[in-house]
Motif scaffolding. Structure first.
Motif, mmCIF file in Angstrom:
data_model
loop_
_atom_site.group_PDB
_atom_site.id
_atom_site.type_symbol
_atom_site.label_atom_id
_atom_site.label_comp_id
_atom_site.label_asym_id
_atom_site.label_seq_id
_atom_site.Cartn_x
_atom_site.Cartn_y
_atom_site.Cartn_z
ATOM 1 N N THR A 45 0.885 -1.208 0.036
ATOM 2 C CA THR A 45 0.143 0.258 -0.087
ATOM 3 C C THR A 45 0.967 1.060 0.151
ATOM 4 O O THR A 45 1.836 1.413 0.845
ATOM 5 C CB THR A 45 -0.871 -0.118 1.312
ATOM 6 N N SER A 47 0.526 5.708 0.126
ATOM 7 C CA SER A 47 -0.496 6.557 0.265
ATOM 8 C C SER A 47 0.203 7.984 0.292
ATOM 9 O O SER A 47 1.408 8.348 0.335
ATOM 10 C CB SER A 47 -1.076 6.554 1.620
ATOM 11 N N ALA A 71 -3.568 0.541 -3.268
ATOM 12 C CA ALA A 71 -3.161 -0.969 -2.764
ATOM 13 C C ALA A 71 -2.790 -1.922 -4.042
ATOM 14 O O ALA A 71 -3.671 -1.844 -5.177
ATOM 15 C CB ALA A 71 -4.023 -1.320 -1.968
ATOM 16 N N SER A 85 -7.089 1.972 -6.480
ATOM 17 C CA SER A 85 -6.700 3.120 -5.750
ATOM 18 C C SER A 85 -7.599 4.455 -5.791
ATOM 19 O O SER A 85 -8.511 4.377 -6.616
ATOM 20 C CB SER A 85 -5.481 3.946 -6.584
ATOM 21 N N ILE A 131 -9.097 -0.296 0.325
ATOM 22 C CA ILE A 131 -8.379 0.932 0.896
ATOM 23 C C ILE A 131 -9.043 1.420 2.112
ATOM 24 O O ILE A 131 -8.652 2.501 2.926
ATOM 25 C CB ILE A 131 -8.045 1.991 -0.251
#
Length: 258
Positions: A45, A47, A71, A85, A131
């Motif tokens: 993952t 971010s 992810a 995503s 997510i």
């Protein structure tokens, strides 16, 4: 997100941060095994998060957090989505520090906070590769912090997260031990989530309705280049849990103070 330090009226910080985490082991219930198929034993993952905090008064801050999450599973099944995503959940907190008791050696602070989080997109929640859980959450929290005059501090916090859409409510506990000075900041932290005990394990219900427990530990550091700019670095690790991946996480960010 709750803090024992306040910005001060009219002062604030804007931060943009990147985080990467990965795991190849997963707790199904309380049994540890390889990450679930069909993702080839590994889920990663990434971010990108916009975080801002602003001092409404000397004792009351408002905090906003906006994450974009991607992810990816490392698998070979062409029928399964291996890459998701989207924007995840917006979080808004009020962090109130009404009681500060000073002594010759330092200060004892009592903090109350109230937050709300809600999904920003229509991401899939009922999936291993997800997510988020598509739940709106209300998070009341309290924190007690002691900071010595030479910069060392320690705090404990506790809260109860109330969640919609059959996502189990949870008790969340945290602690920090660190050092805060004008030249740098560093802390060691831990966080534990304990879902309500009547929530089910994985199997027979949607993934986002399962019981999720975890204990995380980690390290944060901040270095200011000037009064206006600084960088942050962090590391975290899930060390135990239930229905959760044993992920390692690294992060870094750029902060602008105003």
């Amino acid at each position: 997100m709750i803090s024992g330090f306040n910005q001060g009226q009219g002062k604030g910080t804007i931060a943009v941060s990147y985080a990467w985490e990965s795991y190849d082991e997963f707790y199904f219930g309380d049994e540890k095994m390889a990450a679930p198929p069909p993702y080839g034993g590994q889920i990663t993952t990434q971010s990108l998060t916009l975080y801002t905090v602003y001092g409404l008064t000397d004792h009351l801050d408002i905090i906003l957090n906006l994450p974009y999450i991607a992810a990816k599973g490392k698998g070979d099944d062409p029928m399964v989505n291996q890459d998701v995503s989207d924007l995840q959940d917006a979080t808004l907190f009020l962090n109130w520090n009404p009681i500060q008791i000073e002594s010759e050696s330092g200060m004892l602070s009592f903090v109350g906070a109230l937050g709300i989080s809600t999904p920003l997109s229509d991401y899939e929640a009922n999936a291993v590769l997800s997510i988020g859980n598509q739940s709106t959450r209300i998070d009341p929290k309290i924190l007690i912090q002691y900071q010595s005059n030479d910069g060392w501090f320690a705090n404990l916090n506790a809260g109860y997260s109330v969640r919609t859409k059959d996502v189990p409510n949870a008790t969340v506990l945290g602690a920090k031990l660190g050092f805060a000075a004008a030249e740098f900041y560093v802390d060691l932290w831990s966080e534990t989530q304990i879902s309500d005990s009547d929530a089910p394990d994985i199997g027979g219900v949607p993934f986002n309705e399962t019981r999720v427990n975890y204990t995380q530990i980690g390290l944060n550091a901040y270095y200011p280049f000037s009064e206006a700019f600084g960088i942050s670095l962090g590391y975290g690790k899930n060390v135990s849990g239930r229905n959760v991946g044993l992920a390692d996480r690294v992060s870094g960010g750029l902060l602008v103070n105003f």
